[in-house]
Design a protein around this motif. Structure first.
Motif, mmCIF file in Angstrom:
data_model
loop_
_atom_site.group_PDB
_atom_site.id
_atom_site.type_symbol
_atom_site.label_atom_id
_atom_site.label_comp_id
_atom_site.label_asym_id
_atom_site.label_seq_id
_atom_site.Cartn_x
_atom_site.Cartn_y
_atom_site.Cartn_z
ATOM 1 N N ILE A 1 76.056 60.681 119.693
ATOM 2 C CA ILE A 1 75.721 61.684 120.701
ATOM 3 C C ILE A 1 76.962 62.002 121.518
ATOM 4 O O ILE A 1 77.778 61.121 121.805
ATOM 5 N N SER A 2 77.099 63.263 121.876
ATOM 6 C CA SER A 2 78.228 63.683 122.676
ATOM 7 C C SER A 2 78.055 63.262 124.130
ATOM 8 O O SER A 2 76.963 62.863 124.549
ATOM 9 N N TRP A 3 79.134 63.388 124.920
ATOM 10 C CA TRP A 3 79.095 62.982 126.311
ATOM 11 C C TRP A 3 77.966 63.683 127.060
ATOM 12 O O TRP A 3 77.214 63.056 127.792
ATOM 13 N N GLY A 4 77.827 64.959 126.883
ATOM 14 C CA GLY A 4 76.811 65.706 127.611
ATOM 15 C C GLY A 4 75.431 65.636 126.990
ATOM 16 O O GLY A 4 74.452 66.111 127.575
ATOM 17 N N GLY A 5 75.346 65.058 125.801
ATOM 18 C CA GLY A 5 74.060 64.944 125.126
ATOM 19 C C GLY A 5 73.663 66.165 124.322
ATOM 20 O O GLY A 5 72.608 66.182 123.694
ATOM 21 N N GLY A 6 74.515 67.178 124.329
ATOM 22 C CA GLY A 6 74.145 68.413 123.658
ATOM 23 C C GLY A 6 74.299 68.391 122.157
ATOM 24 O O GLY A 6 73.738 69.243 121.458
ATOM 25 N N PHE A 7 75.057 67.427 121.669
ATOM 26 C CA PHE A 7 75.276 67.323 120.227
ATOM 27 C C PHE A 7 74.858 65.941 119.774
ATOM 28 O O PHE A 7 75.285 64.945 120.327
ATOM 29 N N THR A 8 74.013 65.903 118.758
ATOM 30 C CA THR A 8 73.580 64.643 118.177
ATOM 31 C C THR A 8 73.738 64.709 116.666
ATOM 32 O O THR A 8 73.640 65.785 116.066
ATOM 33 N N TYR A 9 73.972 63.554 116.076
ATOM 34 C CA TYR A 9 74.169 63.452 114.638
ATOM 35 C C TYR A 9 73.400 62.240 114.137
ATOM 36 O O TYR A 9 73.326 61.226 114.820
ATOM 37 N N TYR A 10 72.862 62.363 112.930
ATOM 38 C CA TYR A 10 72.059 61.280 112.361
ATOM 39 C C TYR A 10 72.399 61.069 110.897
ATOM 40 O O TYR A 10 72.713 62.012 110.165
ATOM 41 N N ALA A 11 72.290 59.827 110.480
ATOM 42 C CA ALA A 11 72.350 59.529 109.058
ATOM 43 C C ALA A 11 71.096 60.091 108.396
ATOM 44 O O ALA A 11 70.023 60.125 109.012
ATOM 45 N N ASP A 12 71.229 60.512 107.174
ATOM 46 C CA ASP A 12 70.078 61.092 106.466
ATOM 47 C C ASP A 12 68.912 60.103 106.390
ATOM 48 O O ASP A 12 67.753 60.500 106.418
ATOM 49 N N SER A 13 69.241 58.837 106.306
ATOM 50 C CA SER A 13 68.207 57.814 106.134
ATOM 51 C C SER A 13 67.320 57.643 107.363
ATOM 52 O O SER A 13 66.227 57.077 107.262
ATOM 53 N N VAL A 14 67.786 58.127 108.523
ATOM 54 C CA VAL A 14 66.997 57.944 109.748
ATOM 55 C C VAL A 14 66.569 59.268 110.369
ATOM 56 O O VAL A 14 65.798 59.280 111.337
ATOM 57 N N LYS A 15 67.043 60.357 109.824
ATOM 58 C CA LYS A 15 66.741 61.668 110.389
ATOM 59 C C LYS A 15 65.238 61.905 110.415
ATOM 60 O O LYS A 15 64.543 61.670 109.431
ATOM 61 N N GLY A 16 64.747 62.342 111.546
ATOM 62 C CA GLY A 16 63.318 62.581 111.704
ATOM 63 C C GLY A 16 62.544 61.372 112.190
ATOM 64 O O GLY A 16 61.388 61.503 112.612
ATOM 65 N N ARG A 17 63.158 60.201 112.142
ATOM 66 C CA ARG A 17 62.493 58.972 112.609
ATOM 67 C C ARG A 17 63.160 58.388 113.851
ATOM 68 O O ARG A 17 62.494 57.808 114.703
ATOM 69 N N PHE A 18 64.482 58.513 113.937
ATOM 70 C CA PHE A 18 65.247 57.941 115.047
ATOM 71 C C PHE A 18 65.727 59.061 115.969
ATOM 72 O O PHE A 18 66.045 60.168 115.508
ATOM 73 N N THR A 19 65.820 58.738 117.245
ATOM 74 C CA THR A 19 66.347 59.681 118.232
ATOM 75 C C THR A 19 67.349 58.972 119.127
ATOM 76 O O THR A 19 67.033 57.927 119.705
ATOM 77 N N ILE A 20 68.533 59.546 119.245
ATOM 78 C CA ILE A 20 69.538 59.021 120.158
ATOM 79 C C ILE A 20 69.507 59.869 121.427
ATOM 80 O O ILE A 20 69.353 61.092 121.370
ATOM 81 N N SER A 21 69.637 59.204 122.567
ATOM 82 C CA SER A 21 69.655 59.907 123.841
ATOM 83 C C SER A 21 70.508 59.103 124.811
ATOM 84 O O SER A 21 70.883 57.962 124.532
#
Length: 123
Positions: free
Chosen positions: A51-71
């Protein structure tokens, strides 16, 4: 210097949820991108989310996309990883990491690391 301390790991059944926290202290948290990585026994450390400093950009591994959320909550100097629908394949030690600048998916790009928290998922 940034000190990172993870918490929130534990033993859960498949399908359950967990929320990991990573509390930062030391130098200013400001400007730091944050990442979560994990390492299972016998495997290399792998990228989970960032996640970026401001939280506006997030990235996920394909294996967790849709299940995990970074904040993140910058007022509390804390980053979170909410994990839903956990699978046995998610079992690993989870590490949070910090770097100055933009988030990346490469562990070597991160300067500061926590000690890790164990997540165990039973089937």
């Amino acid at each position: 210097q940034v000190q990172l301390v993870e918490s929130g790991g534990g033993l859960v059944q498949a399908g359950a949820s967990l929320r990991l926290s990573c509390a930062a202290s030391g130098r200013s948290f400001s400007g730091c991108a944050m990442g979560w990585f994990r390492q299972a026994p016998g495997k290399e450390r792998e990228f989970v989310a960032a996640i970026s400093w401001g939280g506006g950009f997030t990235y996920y591994a394909d294996s967790v996309k849709g299940r995990f959320t970074i904040s993140r909550d910058n007022a509390k100097n804390t980053v979170y990883l909410t994990m839903n629908s956990l699978k046995p394949d998610d079992m690993a030690v989870y590490y949070c990491a910090a770097r100055i600048g933009t988030p990346t998916t490469t562990a070597d790009d991160y300067y500061y690391w926590g000690q890790g928290t164990q997540v165990t998922v039973s089937s």
